[in-house]
Enzyme design. Structure first.
Site, PDB file in Angstrom:
ATOM      1  N   ASP A 199       0.888  -1.301  -0.038  1.00 12.68           N
ATOM      2  CA  ASP A 199       0.062   0.103  -0.033  1.00 12.68           C
ATOM      3  C   ASP A 199       0.779   1.093   0.139  1.00 12.68           C
ATOM      4  O   ASP A 199       1.524   1.938   1.149  1.00 12.68           O
ATOM      5  CB  ASP A 199      -0.831   0.178   1.264  1.00 12.68           C
ATOM      6  N   LEU A 200       0.978   2.123  -1.013  1.00 10.34           N
ATOM      7  CA  LEU A 200       1.963   3.138  -1.354  1.00 10.34           C
ATOM      8  C   LEU A 200       1.745   3.865  -0.158  1.00 10.34           C
ATOM      9  O   LEU A 200       0.475   4.451   0.194  1.00 10.34           O
ATOM     10  CB  LEU A 200       1.859   3.591  -2.739  1.00 10.34           C
ATOM     11  N   ASP A 201       2.569   4.395   0.451  1.00  8.28           N
ATOM     12  CA  ASP A 201       2.727   5.672   1.570  1.00  8.28           C
ATOM     13  C   ASP A 201       1.769   5.243   2.777  1.00  8.28           C
ATOM     14  O   ASP A 201       1.161   6.177   3.494  1.00  8.28           O
ATOM     15  CB  ASP A 201       2.049   6.969   0.753  1.00  8.28           C
ATOM     16  N   GLU A 202       1.279   4.023   2.643  1.00  7.35           N
ATOM     17  CA  GLU A 202       0.551   3.601   3.994  1.00  7.35           C
ATOM     18  C   GLU A 202       1.089   2.686   4.746  1.00  7.35           C
ATOM     19  O   GLU A 202       0.558   2.006   5.766  1.00  7.35           O
ATOM     20  CB  GLU A 202      -1.028   3.045   3.286  1.00  7.35           C
TER      21      GLU A 202
ATOM     22  N   ARG B  51      -2.481   3.006  13.126  1.00  5.28           N
ATOM     23  CA  ARG B  51      -1.450   3.315  11.885  1.00  5.28           C
ATOM     24  C   ARG B  51      -0.137   3.868  12.898  1.00  5.28           C
ATOM     25  O   ARG B  51       0.885   3.816  11.988  1.00  5.28           O
ATOM     26  CB  ARG B  51      -2.150   4.701  11.114  1.00  5.28           C
TER      27      ARG B  51
END
Lengths: 291, 291, 291, 291
Positions: C234-237, D219
């Protein structure tokens, strides 16, 4: 007070005026800019006490063909401001200030300035770096900046200071001490005649004297900081331009504190240098007004 | 070191151990917790020098029916740790510490503590506020906290200190000076016998003595700060628990700096009090280890 | 979590253990260290829920002749930890991790890492920098670091990624994307098989997609920030390692915001890289535990 | 932009002018202040693009008997500024703005505002607090501030909004939503006709929708923040006045993050309210200029 990166600007003048506050000063100045067909880009004004206090103004204005008009504008300002007995300075923002850097062995502040300059973030030219050691010579020259080695010569600083003055006088508009570990004599400052900016570590509370990081560690400080200031005859007591801190904890050794402090120093010095180069800093007694 | 708000916790013990570092200490302690059917929730350990330095550990563990078992556990710890000549303390996290607050006229630190306590964010009880003025009396009582007025009595502090000691001794586990403007005598601290936490303004560089904000203004500082520390015989020189700063500029008067400083003071003191209340702070010489 | 600069340490092992929390884990591990004549230097432990949650521990210990003993120690740990079904990793802190840097044209993060490494503040070796442009080639080599140019080749990344993989695989322990502006495919990450750390700008609120600084300017944000994280599909996640912000104001253009952001990015990425290199960061789902 | 605490000032006027930038504007305005025997105390001016951009000015000036002269001064300004098609506003700094606070159950932002007001740090009067719950009633009244309870009434907000409007209209100069958890309809904002300031949590990256702190925890964010902004028809998307962040770590639960966030919220909202009350904030499209 902004971190904005301002490249040298064509046809932009910067007028600094300060002195005893008097009614009508702002009108007089802005009216003059209007009469010379200038357009005000930004204006900051501050009065520390409207009843008989001190007045400070920085105004940046656009004017076509500024450089050709400068001599005439300066003459006009003499007439305009004489009745107010104000100090003033008009600079052409397209002409970068000439900045010399004095360094010793530590390279963190020196390289930060060279690097920011190369990135186009400091509106200065760097005619020279002078160091009393040679370890940074190769690095400095890799930035295309002249490097001069003037070794320290013990207690009698006169020969070394004379050599440095010969390099600097007439060639630079201000000098930055980037962790230059030699104390400058009052005579040096007098002869130099341009502003000198210094950086040093700072703590709450202060630890004055030798081995400050060791003593900060012993006291268990939770913050370490840095202060950039103009150099005056009172060592480390001149007007403060910028300060900042970083958080530390008990797991860090005195050496760790010093390494961490280096990052605060280079950031604080860079901001102080940029603001000075942009004529944002006005000295007033032992304070600064930073617009 | 966390800002986490930890409510008093049922069946959670907190063991602090510190002293000369020796091989096997962590194993000895964690093995003991395992033997008593405890389950480690969090453990922080720090050694300032593995070769002959000082060892610090804070371990929070869950154990069923902790309060009934405490006397026996403490006896076991005497035997367990005696060979290591360590200092230790075992507390029941379900029993909040009893905190007294000493105040003068300024209310910002006092009210902040009362307020955070009411919000359930400080794991303490507040059996009393003692002030040498009465202006905060109504506010304090509106929080349901007893208020006692012990006026200052000039140069001879003995009667006032005796009155305060009579209120405090046996009733509190620690004392917070929330901008209490009377200097406590060494004798007072000796007789009190519980930790005392203070808050004071801090600057880079320091301005020691009278009118610090005025002098900070005159020097043009760009940051003002606050330091919270344990009170020792050396006034304002005890081990630092927490520090922080806020940014100021030339437009602020000395009064503005002081008002801004008040917000730093109340935040710094609150964090220091919370960490002390949670047994996160270990004193070591003139430093603190804050886990 | 410390900014302390930790040079590679002779005879110091670092053991990371994480998995389902179980009674006696800390005792088991510290007892083992004691049995192998190790002396614990620092220990951090965290349990996100003592009743059935996840357990995380990082312990640094001194042991004579560690490197010779490592194979045997690792065998012992297999036996020791097998009953607990924990993940673990034992590293020799005297062996720096091998870090590759991938870059594009922007040099601020790249040079910051090279510089800190030269100052002895990052416990890594840097076997190579790979860039899809050549503008940084001379700078990189001036640090004595090999530079490889792998140009991007449009939509089909397979050839370029294959070339990069051939350079990296077997030669590096982790990879840092220092403003590398090519999106890596999932296949690349799978084949690479070592952690990848990225840095990107961040705002409150977020501005996802193109021209984020322009949109941040339009919204008039007062803070700009940066986030460093592990790269996942997940790009940038991916899990966040470190974040920080800087204050900005209305006088700054979108370009000024971007320049200011560059300084936050290089500081945040450097801290993330240091903590990773010191085995301080444990991944747990989409979070990190940073000891 | 200053945190300075400015009490209502006798005989001080504040003139805000903004609109299309044109040569001579500053001169026109400062000349006028000079003609009316005013003395400029502070002046901030900003132009977002000197060639055809927008012009913003805030000037505070001292003038004897200001309040008697105000009607005449305002007439003069109509004539003076008409040719420039500027928006302007002239206020008497001795007249505090009337601020209403809307709250729900959370008291942290509400009490912070009441408290700062009582300390003389907010130049406003507080004619009323309106809440859709009653838990804060006693606290509010203890500050001598009227409290009105207007319960929410489900999906149809018309009756409740009508009741609130009846209390507010004509009685207040601006409204602060101090964690007021009801969404205001566009119709409400139109009828209200005065600025409304809101505060909400913010993260890098954003977590929009329900349970933001829980998702921030999942997160593993390292910073949590708050944003104060003017309310527009686009919920939470209006011009930002102020933002700030606090550092958090993995040991903090989602509830801890929320508690920590409360302290950022109250500080950020207080600064936004103070700056608005001091006429330091100029709205421009979806941005603010904060002088």
């Amino acid at each position: 007070m902004s971190d904005a990166t301002v490249a040298p600007l064509l046809d932009h003048g910067c007028l600094i005026v300060h002195g005893p506050d008097q009614p009508g000063l702002v009108a007089t100045i802005s009216d003059w800019i209007s009469r010379i067909d200038g357009n005000i880009v930004s204006l900051d004004q501050y009065s520390d006490n409207p009843a008989g206090g001190a007045f400070f103004q920085r105004v940046v204005f656009h004017k076509s063909d500024l450089s050709a008009a400068l001599p005439d504008l300066r003459e006009q300002l003499v007439d305009l401001l004489e009745p107010y007995t104000m100090q003033w300075q008009l600079t052409d923002r397209s002409i970068p200030k000439r900045m010399a850097i004095l360094a010793s062995t530590a390279d963190h502040c020196l390289l930060e300035l060279l690097w920011r300059h190369r990135r186009g973030e400091l509106p200065v030219t760097i005619p020279m770096v002078i160091a009393n050691h040679t370890n940074t010579e190769e690095d400095v020259r890799s930035f295309g900046v002249p490097f001069f080695h003037v070794p320290s010569q013990g207690a009698d600083k006169s020969a070394a200071e004379a050599a440095i003055l010969e390099l600097l006088i007439g060639n630079v508009d201000f000098v930055v001490l980037a962790r230059y570990m030699q104390i400058l004599t009052d005579g040096f400052l007098d002869k130099l005649g341009v502003p000198v900016i210094n950086i040093h570590h700072s703590f709450l509370p202060a630890f004055i004297g030798a081995a400050p990081y060791k003593r900060a560690k012993e006291r268990g400080v939770k913050l370490i900081g840095a202060t950039s200031h103009y150099v005056t005859a009172d060592l480390d007591e001149g007007p403060i331009i910028e300060q900042d801190v970083a958080r530390v904890d008990h797991r860090m050794s005195a050496a760790d504190l010093q390494a961490r402090g280096a990052y605060v120093e280079r950031a604080v010095l860079s901001r102080a240098v940029q603001w000075h180069a942009e004529d944002r800093v006005i000295r007033h007694g032992n304070q600064t007004i930073v617009f």
